[in-house]
Design a protein around this motif. Structure first.
Motif, PDB file in Angstrom:
ATOM      1  N   ASN A   1      36.643  45.561  35.427  1.00 45.68           N
ATOM      2  CA  ASN A   1      37.594  44.791  36.240  1.00 45.68           C
ATOM      3  C   ASN A   1      37.212  43.316  36.294  1.00 45.68           C
ATOM      4  OD1 ASN A   1      38.881  47.212  36.804  1.00 45.68           O
ATOM      5  ND2 ASN A   1      37.785  47.510  38.729  1.00 45.68           N
TER       6      ASN A   1
ATOM      7  N   VAL B   1      39.619  40.307  34.685  1.00 49.50           N
ATOM      8  CA  VAL B   1      40.202  39.258  35.518  1.00 49.50           C
ATOM      9  C   VAL B   1      39.682  37.879  35.129  1.00 49.50           C
ATOM     10  CG1 VAL B   1      40.357  38.348  37.872  1.00 49.50           C
ATOM     11  CG2 VAL B   1      40.637  40.796  37.461  1.00 49.50           C
TER      12      VAL B   1
ATOM     13  N   ALA C   1      44.627  40.465  38.661  1.00 51.53           N
ATOM     14  CA  ALA C   1      43.933  40.788  39.903  1.00 51.53           C
ATOM     15  C   ALA C   1      44.808  41.655  40.809  1.00 51.53           C
ATOM     16  CB  ALA C   1      43.530  39.506  40.628  1.00 51.53           C
TER      17      ALA C   1
ATOM     18  N   VAL D   1      44.657  45.151  39.431  1.00 56.82           N
ATOM     19  CA  VAL D   1      43.390  45.830  39.756  1.00 56.82           C
ATOM     20  C   VAL D   1      43.396  46.286  41.209  1.00 56.82           C
ATOM     21  CG1 VAL D   1      40.905  45.515  40.018  1.00 56.82           C
ATOM     22  CG2 VAL D   1      42.059  44.654  37.978  1.00 56.82           C
TER      23      VAL D   1
ATOM     24  N   GLY E   1      45.452  49.261  41.536  1.00 60.44           N
ATOM     25  CA  GLY E   1      44.741  50.421  41.024  1.00 60.44           C
ATOM     26  C   GLY E   1      43.740  50.962  42.023  1.00 60.44           C
ATOM     27  N   THR E   2      43.087  50.055  42.753  1.00 59.00           N
ATOM     28  CA  THR E   2      42.168  50.483  43.807  1.00 59.00           C
ATOM     29  C   THR E   2      42.908  51.280  44.874  1.00 59.00           C
ATOM     30  OG1 THR E   2      40.727  48.568  43.484  1.00 59.00           O
ATOM     31  CG2 THR E   2      40.604  49.682  45.615  1.00 59.00           C
TER      32      THR E   2
ATOM     33  N   GLY F   1      46.249  45.006  34.539  1.00 53.90           N
ATOM     34  CA  GLY F   1      45.188  45.210  35.527  1.00 53.90           C
ATOM     35  C   GLY F   1      45.198  46.619  36.100  1.00 53.90           C
TER      36      GLY F   1
ATOM     37  N   VAL G   1      43.655  48.906  33.492  1.00 52.03           N
ATOM     38  CA  VAL G   1      42.204  48.772  33.411  1.00 52.03           C
ATOM     39  C   VAL G   1      41.526  49.556  34.526  1.00 52.03           C
ATOM     40  CG1 VAL G   1      40.280  47.153  33.661  1.00 52.03           C
ATOM     41  CG2 VAL G   1      42.217  46.570  32.201  1.00 52.03           C
ATOM     42  N   GLN G   2      42.072  49.460  35.735  1.00 53.52           N
ATOM     43  CA  GLN G   2      41.489  50.163  36.881  1.00 53.52           C
ATOM     44  C   GLN G   2      41.790  51.657  36.837  1.00 53.52           C
ATOM     45  OE1 GLN G   2      39.247  50.100  38.904  1.00 53.52           O
ATOM     46  NE2 GLN G   2      39.816  49.780  41.040  1.00 53.52           N
TER      47      GLN G   2
ATOM     48  N   ASN H   1      39.846  54.085  34.285  1.00 56.45           N
ATOM     49  CA  ASN H   1      38.403  54.301  34.416  1.00 56.45           C
ATOM     50  C   ASN H   1      38.154  55.558  35.243  1.00 56.45           C
ATOM     51  OD1 ASN H   1      35.661  54.179  34.665  1.00 56.45           O
ATOM     52  ND2 ASN H   1      35.594  52.207  35.698  1.00 56.45           N
TER      53      ASN H   1
ATOM     54  N   SER I   1      39.383  44.653  47.583  1.00 59.41           N
ATOM     55  CA  SER I   1      39.624  44.550  46.138  1.00 59.41           C
ATOM     56  C   SER I   1      40.586  43.418  45.823  1.00 59.41           C
ATOM     57  CB  SER I   1      40.180  45.879  45.615  1.00 59.41           C
ATOM     58  OG  SER I   1      40.424  45.808  44.224  1.00 59.41           O
TER      59      SER I   1
ATOM     60  N   HIS J   1      39.206  40.044  43.717  1.00 60.67           N
ATOM     61  CA  HIS J   1      39.691  39.800  42.359  1.00 60.67           C
ATOM     62  C   HIS J   1      40.642  38.610  42.291  1.00 60.67           C
ATOM     63  CE1 HIS J   1      38.284  44.051  41.928  1.00 60.67           C
ATOM     64  NE2 HIS J   1      37.804  43.539  40.813  1.00 60.67           N
TER      65      HIS J   1
END
Length: 211
Positions: A24, A28, A44, A47, A50-51, A124, A127-128, A131, A166, A170
């Motif tokens: 992450n 970013v 950002a 991400v 995603g959190t 973003g 990407v999050q 994982n 988060s 970010h």
């Protein structure tokens, strides 16, 4: 008030996790430096979204399904690893090109990105979400700090608080790494930075693929 220590513990664990450089962080900061501030802010936001997804799913018990299903976890790990390696390939390819001019004016940093804003948000989020270690992380956090007798608002507070952390972290990274001073540093070491970013993405992607 008896649940406040558990909330603070969850927030502290999460802050340590986001402060550690990882996919992450690289996504970013790399986007903010190599594309634009607006693009970095979009990533950002993705991400942070995603959190929220991972923490919400954990609260609802869906990550327990991932932990129990080897096939689903394997597919998710391969998809996430392949995507990170793809990002690494793009960064390495860019590093081999001639240095591209980077504007140092704040107006140009936020205007006219080469792609629609929503596409950076989507990147973003991928990407999050790609994982699988995030699922295990949230499962361990919830197991550690969420007591069986805790009311529902405690879990909601964990989700809201960690999501806010988060987003703030970010977005701050995207803003800082697209400032004129940082951009000047990037302009002098553009190819090296892109090469390092590409290598790191490939390393993280390879680790996911290797398990």
């Amino acid at each position: 008030m008896q649940y406040v220590p558990y909330l603070l513990t969850a927030y502290a664990i999460f802050m340590l996790a986001v402060l550690s450089p990882g996919p992450n962080f690289l996504a970013v900061t790399g986007t903010a430096m190599t594309v634009s501030r607006r693009a970095g802010l979009g990533l950002a936001l993705g991400v942070g979204s995603g959190t929220f997804c991972w923490s919400s799913m954990t609260m609802l018990g869906l990550t327990a399904v991932l932990a129990a299903s080897a096939d689903i976890a394997l597919i998710l790990r391969w998809a996430g690893g392949a995507y990170l390696m793809f990002l690494g390939y793009k960064s390495l390819r860019a590093a081999l090109r001639r240095n591209r001019p980077v504007s140092e004016t704040p107006a140009n940093l936020i205007a006219n990105p080469d792609r629609p804003f929503w596409r950076y948000i989507r990147r973003g989020l991928l990407v999050q979400a790609g994982n699988p270690k995030a699922a295990l992380f949230w499962l361990s956090v919830m197991s550690l700090v969420l007591r069986p007798d805790a009311p529902a608002w405690v879990a909601v507070a964990i989700v809201v608080g960690t999501t806010a952390i988060s987003f703030c972290w970010h977005l701050a990274l995207a803003w800082f790494f697209s400032t004129p001073a940082v951009m000047r540093v990037y302009r002098r070491a553009q190819r090296t930075i892109e090469g390092v970013l590409g290598a790191m993405f490939i390393i993280f992607g390879g680790k996911l693929l290797a398990g």
